[in-house]
Design an enzyme around this catalytic site. Structure first.
Site, mmCIF file in Angstrom:
data_model
loop_
_atom_site.group_PDB
_atom_site.id
_atom_site.type_symbol
_atom_site.label_atom_id
_atom_site.label_comp_id
_atom_site.label_asym_id
_atom_site.label_seq_id
_atom_site.Cartn_x
_atom_site.Cartn_y
_atom_site.Cartn_z
ATOM 1 C CE LYS A 133 -3.347 2.787 2.784
ATOM 2 N NZ LYS A 133 -4.074 2.920 3.936
ATOM 3 C CB ALA A 147 -8.557 7.285 4.468
ATOM 4 N N GLY A 148 -11.162 7.222 6.404
ATOM 5 C CA GLY A 148 -12.121 8.267 6.745
ATOM 6 C C GLY A 148 -13.605 7.617 6.950
ATOM 7 C CG ASN A 181 -6.425 0.884 11.329
ATOM 8 O OD1 ASN A 181 -6.715 0.346 12.596
ATOM 9 N ND2 ASN A 181 -5.257 1.008 11.041
ATOM 10 C CB THR A 182 -9.453 5.060 12.719
ATOM 11 O OG1 THR A 182 -8.336 5.252 12.126
ATOM 12 C CG2 THR A 182 -9.709 5.929 13.731
ATOM 13 N N GLY A 213 -8.429 8.546 9.482
ATOM 14 C CA GLY A 213 -8.670 8.762 10.743
ATOM 15 C C GLY A 213 -9.618 9.782 11.395
#
Lengths: 255, 82
Positions: free
Chosen positions: A95, A182-183, A204-205, A156
């Site tokens: 990545k 992301a996001g 992830n987050t 995040g």
């Protein structure tokens, strides 16, 4: 089934391994998510705590490791991290992340394209993290990226898909899989991406920092499946004027 | 310390040399092999990737690679990330 660079994935949810409170919680959440590919980062060993190897809890036969180049501020740094990742014996998957500004963590399009060109020539399977720019997506695809990973919103932030308009264009013209990364802060965001026709999402987050990471991982898995089913089923067209769901005829007896 | 101060040869000056490992100065004996250095630090060799003076070492070299004086060593591993 999703195929990237000749490899098939049953799950269209990719997981991150950062920010979990413990490696036990991480492992359980990833198990619950059903994901088959997980991102990992590369960092210096903490010499005061050399035994701390959270990756030892993850079975590399179960999960394909997707090393990221997080922390790289330009193409050279990203390439150095990529080569280190490959030397780990972890394969060629990468990545690619080039984020010069720590406040926004937005990806540098010029350096990302430059690094993609070089790393593809070196045999890497490059999945570049990118801003949701349809022209850049084409350029990265032409440079040999195995998939493109446009952002929903900055890393995040849990803001969801702020880039829906551009992501739709990217999806419509892509010849490689599109992974919204992301996001994504809630299962509904993941479902939205999948309904739009994204091939996969990376989370992830939102999983790692949730009150119950294992339970929300399951919720994300269901949302991704629901969104994909909806996309494959074919959504009804959006319209401005109302259209009655009940028959408009047969009301003569009322008047 | 001024280079003009006379110092007797000591155990350290004769038998030890410096390397920089992850930004920290480490004193090691000349001839130390990478695998021994890692074990001494408490690092399992198979959990780490090593860059020495900007060159990535292959795992199979760990047993035989002798750390050069003033080497800049980077010990890297996979950590959680997104």
């Amino acid at each position: 089934m999703l195929t990237i660079a000749g490899r098939t994935f049953r799950s269209r949810l990719f997981g991150g391994t950062g920010k979990f409170s413990s490696s036990r919680v991480m492992k359980e959440a990833l198990d619950a998510s059903g994901c088959e590919m997980v991102t990992v980062a590369l960092r210096r060993i903490d010499l005061d705590n050399p035994e701390d190897d959270i990756m030892s809890v993850l079975d590399r036969k179960k999960y394909l490791f997707l090393p990221n180049t997080s922390g790289a501020r330009d193409a050279d740094e990203a390439i150095r991290l990529a080569r280190l990742a490959r030397a780990s014996g972890g394969g060629d998957w990468l990545k690619l992340e080039v984020t010069p500004d720590p406040r926004t963590l937005l990806p540098d399009p010029v350096e990302t394209l430059k690094a993609t060109e070089i790393l593809v020539k070196e045999g890497f399977i490059v999945l570049p993290y990118m801003n949701a720019d349809p022209i850049l997506a084409l350029r990265l695809q032409d440079a040999g990226a195995a998939a493109v990973m446009p952002l929903g919103s900055p890393i995040g932030t849990n803001q969801g898909i702020m880039t829906a308009f551009q992501i739709e264009i990217i999806i419509n013209q892509a010849r490689v899989p599109v992974v919204v990364d992301a996001g994504l802060g809630a299962p509904s965001h993941a479902a939205q991406a999948m309904e739009m026709g994204a091939d996969a999402v990376l989370v992830n987050t939102a999983i790692a920092v949730a009150g119950d990471p294992v339970r929300i991982a399951r919720a994300f898995a269901m949302a991704v499946e629901a969104g994909r089913d909806a996309f494959e089923a074919g959504l009804g067209e959006k319209r401005v004027d109302a259209s009655a769901s009940s028959p408009e005829t047969g009301l003569d007896f009322l008047r | 310390m001024s280079p003009w101060v006379w110092r007797p040869a000591t155990f350290e000056t004769v038998f030890y040399m410096e390397i920089i490992c992850n930004g920290e100065v480490k004193n090691i004996q000349p001839g130390t092999k990478l695998v021994a250095f890692l074990e001494n630090l408490g690092v399992k060799p198979d959990t780490v990737f090593v860059e020495c003076d900007g060159v990535i070492l292959q795992k199979k070299e760990y047993d035989t690679f002798v750390l050069p004086e003033n080497a800049r060593l980077e010990l890297i591993r996979f950590v959680g990330g997104g």
